[in-house]
Design a protein around this motif. Structure first.
Motif, PDB file in Angstrom:
ATOM      1  N   PRO A   1       0.813  -1.228   0.000  1.00 16.66           N
ATOM      2  CA  PRO A   1       0.000   0.000   0.000  1.00 16.66           C
ATOM      3  C   PRO A   1       0.840   1.269   0.000  1.00 16.66           C
ATOM      4  CG  PRO A   1      -0.846  -1.585   1.591  1.00 16.66           C
ATOM      5  CD  PRO A   1       0.465  -2.127   1.099  1.00 16.66           C
ATOM      6  N   LEU A   2       1.986   1.234   0.675  1.00 15.84           N
ATOM      7  CA  LEU A   2       2.844   2.417   0.731  1.00 15.84           C
ATOM      8  C   LEU A   2       3.369   2.769  -0.655  1.00 15.84           C
ATOM      9  CD1 LEU A   2       4.047   4.284   2.982  1.00 15.84           C
ATOM     10  CD2 LEU A   2       6.115   2.908   2.801  1.00 15.84           C
ATOM     11  N   LEU A   3       3.792   1.749  -1.419  1.00 12.35           N
ATOM     12  CA  LEU A   3       4.271   2.003  -2.779  1.00 12.35           C
ATOM     13  C   LEU A   3       3.154   2.527  -3.667  1.00 12.35           C
ATOM     14  CD1 LEU A   3       6.558  -1.136  -3.345  1.00 12.35           C
ATOM     15  CD2 LEU A   3       7.279   1.210  -2.885  1.00 12.35           C
ATOM     16  N   GLY A   4       1.947   1.979  -3.495  1.00 14.45           N
ATOM     17  CA  GLY A   4       0.815   2.446  -4.284  1.00 14.45           C
ATOM     18  C   GLY A   4       0.472   3.895  -3.994  1.00 14.45           C
ATOM     19  N   ILE A   5       0.494   4.261  -2.713  1.00 15.46           N
ATOM     20  CA  ILE A   5       0.206   5.646  -2.341  1.00 15.46           C
ATOM     21  C   ILE A   5       1.279   6.582  -2.885  1.00 15.46           C
ATOM     22  CG2 ILE A   5       0.040   7.241  -0.389  1.00 15.46           C
ATOM     23  CD1 ILE A   5      -1.227   4.935   1.206  1.00 15.46           C
ATOM     24  N   GLY A   6       2.546   6.180  -2.775  1.00 17.72           N
ATOM     25  CA  GLY A   6       3.635   7.015  -3.298  1.00 17.72           C
ATOM     26  C   GLY A   6       3.521   7.204  -4.796  1.00 17.72           C
ATOM     27  N   LEU A   7       3.205   6.128  -5.528  1.00 20.55           N
ATOM     28  CA  LEU A   7       3.063   6.226  -6.982  1.00 20.55           C
ATOM     29  C   LEU A   7       1.922   7.165  -7.354  1.00 20.55           C
ATOM     30  CD1 LEU A   7       4.175   5.009  -9.656  1.00 20.55           C
ATOM     31  CD2 LEU A   7       2.353   3.315  -9.518  1.00 20.55           C
ATOM     32  N   PHE A   8       0.806   7.062  -6.649  1.00 22.55           N
ATOM     33  CA  PHE A   8      -0.342   7.926  -6.931  1.00 22.55           C
ATOM     34  C   PHE A   8      -0.004   9.392  -6.651  1.00 22.55           C
ATOM     35  CE2 PHE A   8      -4.110  10.147  -5.255  1.00 22.55           C
ATOM     36  CZ  PHE A   8      -4.890  10.150  -6.396  1.00 22.55           C
TER      37      PHE A   8
ATOM     38  N   LEU B   1      -4.035  10.124   2.981  1.00 25.97           N
ATOM     39  CA  LEU B   1      -4.001   8.803   2.357  1.00 25.97           C
ATOM     40  C   LEU B   1      -3.271   7.787   3.232  1.00 25.97           C
ATOM     41  CD1 LEU B   1      -3.354   9.578  -1.430  1.00 25.97           C
ATOM     42  CD2 LEU B   1      -5.458   8.766  -0.349  1.00 25.97           C
ATOM     43  N   LEU B   2      -2.185   8.192   3.866  1.00 24.11           N
ATOM     44  CA  LEU B   2      -1.468   7.281   4.765  1.00 24.11           C
ATOM     45  C   LEU B   2      -2.317   6.941   5.981  1.00 24.11           C
ATOM     46  CD1 LEU B   2       2.115   8.857   4.613  1.00 24.11           C
ATOM     47  CD2 LEU B   2       1.432   6.620   3.718  1.00 24.11           C
ATOM     48  N   MET B   3      -3.067   7.922   6.468  1.00 23.64           N
ATOM     49  CA  MET B   3      -3.938   7.654   7.609  1.00 23.64           C
ATOM     50  C   MET B   3      -5.077   6.706   7.235  1.00 23.64           C
ATOM     51  SD  MET B   3      -4.112  11.467   9.321  1.00 23.64           S
ATOM     52  CE  MET B   3      -5.310  10.957  10.558  1.00 23.64           C
ATOM     53  N   ALA B   4      -5.683   6.951   6.057  1.00 23.09           N
ATOM     54  CA  ALA B   4      -6.813   6.123   5.644  1.00 23.09           C
ATOM     55  C   ALA B   4      -6.362   4.755   5.140  1.00 23.09           C
ATOM     56  CB  ALA B   4      -7.610   6.840   4.557  1.00 23.09           C
ATOM     57  N   GLY B   5      -5.257   4.711   4.356  1.00 21.27           N
ATOM     58  CA  GLY B   5      -4.831   3.460   3.737  1.00 21.27           C
ATOM     59  C   GLY B   5      -4.082   2.529   4.663  1.00 21.27           C
ATOM     60  N   LEU B   6      -3.340   3.086   5.628  1.00 24.78           N
ATOM     61  CA  LEU B   6      -2.516   2.264   6.501  1.00 24.78           C
ATOM     62  C   LEU B   6      -2.945   2.337   7.958  1.00 24.78           C
ATOM     63  CD1 LEU B   6       0.995   3.060   4.960  1.00 24.78           C
ATOM     64  CD2 LEU B   6      -0.442   1.057   4.549  1.00 24.78           C
TER      65      LEU B   6
ATOM     66  N   PHE C   1       8.992   4.770  -0.315  1.00 25.68           N
ATOM     67  CA  PHE C   1       7.923   5.733  -0.536  1.00 25.68           C
ATOM     68  C   PHE C   1       8.381   6.831  -1.488  1.00 25.68           C
ATOM     69  CE2 PHE C   1       5.424   9.482   0.971  1.00 25.68           C
ATOM     70  CZ  PHE C   1       4.182   9.022   0.602  1.00 25.68           C
ATOM     71  N   VAL C   2       9.580   7.359  -1.240  1.00 26.45           N
ATOM     72  CA  VAL C   2      10.107   8.444  -2.078  1.00 26.45           C
ATOM     73  C   VAL C   2      10.346   7.956  -3.504  1.00 26.45           C
ATOM     74  CG1 VAL C   2      12.113   9.931  -2.463  1.00 26.45           C
ATOM     75  CG2 VAL C   2      11.083   9.786  -0.194  1.00 26.45           C
ATOM     76  N   LEU C   3      10.951   6.773  -3.655  1.00 23.91           N
ATOM     77  CA  LEU C   3      11.256   6.264  -4.993  1.00 23.91           C
ATOM     78  C   LEU C   3       9.974   6.026  -5.796  1.00 23.91           C
ATOM     79  CD1 LEU C   3      14.195   3.797  -4.239  1.00 23.91           C
ATOM     80  CD2 LEU C   3      14.304   6.048  -5.329  1.00 23.91           C
ATOM     81  N   SER C   4       8.945   5.507  -5.144  1.00 29.08           N
ATOM     82  CA  SER C   4       7.685   5.300  -5.868  1.00 29.08           C
ATOM     83  C   SER C   4       7.053   6.638  -6.235  1.00 29.08           C
ATOM     84  CB  SER C   4       6.716   4.467  -5.034  1.00 29.08           C
ATOM     85  OG  SER C   4       6.368   5.131  -3.827  1.00 29.08           O
ATOM     86  N   ALA C   5       7.187   7.649  -5.346  1.00 30.40           N
ATOM     87  CA  ALA C   5       6.643   8.973  -5.653  1.00 30.40           C
ATOM     88  C   ALA C   5       7.389   9.612  -6.825  1.00 30.40           C
ATOM     89  CB  ALA C   5       6.721   9.878  -4.420  1.00 30.40           C
ATOM     90  N   VAL C   6       8.716   9.466  -6.845  1.00 28.57           N
ATOM     91  CA  VAL C   6       9.507  10.013  -7.958  1.00 28.57           C
ATOM     92  C   VAL C   6       9.146   9.320  -9.260  1.00 28.57           C
ATOM     93  CG1 VAL C   6      11.850  10.213  -8.880  1.00 28.57           C
ATOM     94  CG2 VAL C   6      11.399  10.783  -6.490  1.00 28.57           C
ATOM     95  N   ALA C   7       8.965   7.984  -9.212  1.00 29.25           N
ATOM     96  CA  ALA C   7       8.561   7.249 -10.414  1.00 29.25           C
ATOM     97  C   ALA C   7       7.211   7.738 -10.920  1.00 29.25           C
ATOM     98  CB  ALA C   7       8.509   5.748 -10.116  1.00 29.25           C
ATOM     99  N   GLY C   8       6.278   7.951 -10.006  1.00 29.40           N
ATOM    100  CA  GLY C   8       4.978   8.467 -10.412  1.00 29.40           C
ATOM    101  C   GLY C   8       5.072   9.871 -10.987  1.00 29.40           C
ATOM    102  N   MET C   9       5.946  10.699 -10.395  1.00 30.17           N
ATOM    103  CA  MET C   9       6.099  12.059 -10.899  1.00 30.17           C
ATOM    104  C   MET C   9       6.675  12.066 -12.311  1.00 30.17           C
ATOM    105  SD  MET C   9       8.066  15.311  -9.180  1.00 30.17           S
ATOM    106  CE  MET C   9       9.641  14.472  -9.217  1.00 30.17           C
TER     107      MET C   9
END
Length: 275
Positions: A6-13, A32-37, A231-239
């Motif tokens: 879920p953390l990777l999914g949230i970061g990607l989104f 999202l972290l509060m609701a998803g995790l 988390f950061v790497l998935s967010a950068v990939a999504g960006m």
């Protein structure tokens, strides 16, 4: 490990939203972290700051290469901000979590309104909306056209210092980078262009958010170190993905839709806190 997926999914989104809208996707990280995790507010805020710091650093580097960053102003504000980050973190550990959630929801509402106003200003600039552009008053901080640098005066330095200190306090308290606060504030006290104000604020956000993550990890034992990099790497990939498809999708309507999404999330967060 159960939280990693879920953390990777949230970061990607979040990264995808940031790449498409060009603004503030990381503000959705906390809810999202509060609701998803099922995390509590302080832990979610600490991890959200890692995505803010990483994305801001990438944007600041791009702005630096284009000559848009006013690094002296950014460093002055960041120094003041870093001095007030510990106070924000201290308050966040002592205030009731529902109150923090209400404050965060109020911040999201203000950010949504600001983003909506930006889309209107963009349409005004293109002549799509026949509204007169507001006149800007004389600024405290002005750029010397001959040197491209600020004319440093005591009122200018004081205004930037207070702006940086307040934004740093906000970063520690709510786990936000503060770009939605800093950019309009800089537009009120300086005559920088919007692009230069955004690039300068990104350097500030990268420094202050990074400092806030460090303080949170060292002094409060928040588990950001082990989960930050995925988390950061998935967010950068999504960006990066968002930037590739942005020319076909991005625009005022998309930004307005993101503002509407922030509005709904803020109202839901406020309702949950009140319950």
């Amino acid at each position: 490990m159960a939280e990693l997926g879920p953390l990777l999914g949230i970061g990607l989104f979040l990264g995808l939203v940031l790449g498409l809208t060009g603004a503030g996707g990381a503000i959705l990280a906390v809810p999202l972290l509060m609701a998803g995790l099922g995390w509590e507010f302080p832990r979610a805020a600490a991890l959200a700051l890692t995505a803010v710091a990483a994305s801001a650093a990438i944007g600041a580097w791009s702005g630096w290469r284009q000559g848009l960053v006013r690094y002296r102003a950014a460093l002055l504000m960041a120094t003041a901000g870093l001095l007030f980050v510990p106070l924000g973190l201290w308050l966040a550990q002592r205030l009731p979590h529902p109150l923090l959630e209400l404050l965060f929801a109020a911040f999201m509402l203000a950010a949504a309104w600001r983003l909506h106003r930006q889309t209107l200003e963009a349409e005004v600039a293109r002549g799509a909306v026949p509204l007169p552009a507001p006149e800007r008053p004389e600024m405290l901080c002005t750029v010397n056209p001959a040197t491209g640098r600020f004319r440093w005066t005591s009122p200018c330095a004081l205004a930037l210092t207070v702006t940086g200190a307040f934004t740093g306090l906000l970063s520690g308290l709510l786990g936000v980078g503060g770009g939605f606060v800093l950019v309009p504030a800089m537009r009120q006290v300086t005559d920088l262009s919007m692009h230069s104000a955004v690039a300068t604020s990104l350097l500030f956000v990268a420094l202050v958010s990074g400092g806030a993550v460090f303080w949170a990890a060292v002094h409060h034992g928040l588990p950001v170190a082990t989960l930050a990099w995925p988390f950061v790497l998935s967010a950068v990939a999504g960006m990066l993905l968002g930037r590739r498809i942005a020319p076909r999708l991005a625009g005022p309507r998309l930004q307005r839709g993101f503002a509407g999404l922030m509005l709904l999330v803020a109202l839901g967060m406020a309702g949950s806190a009140l319950r």
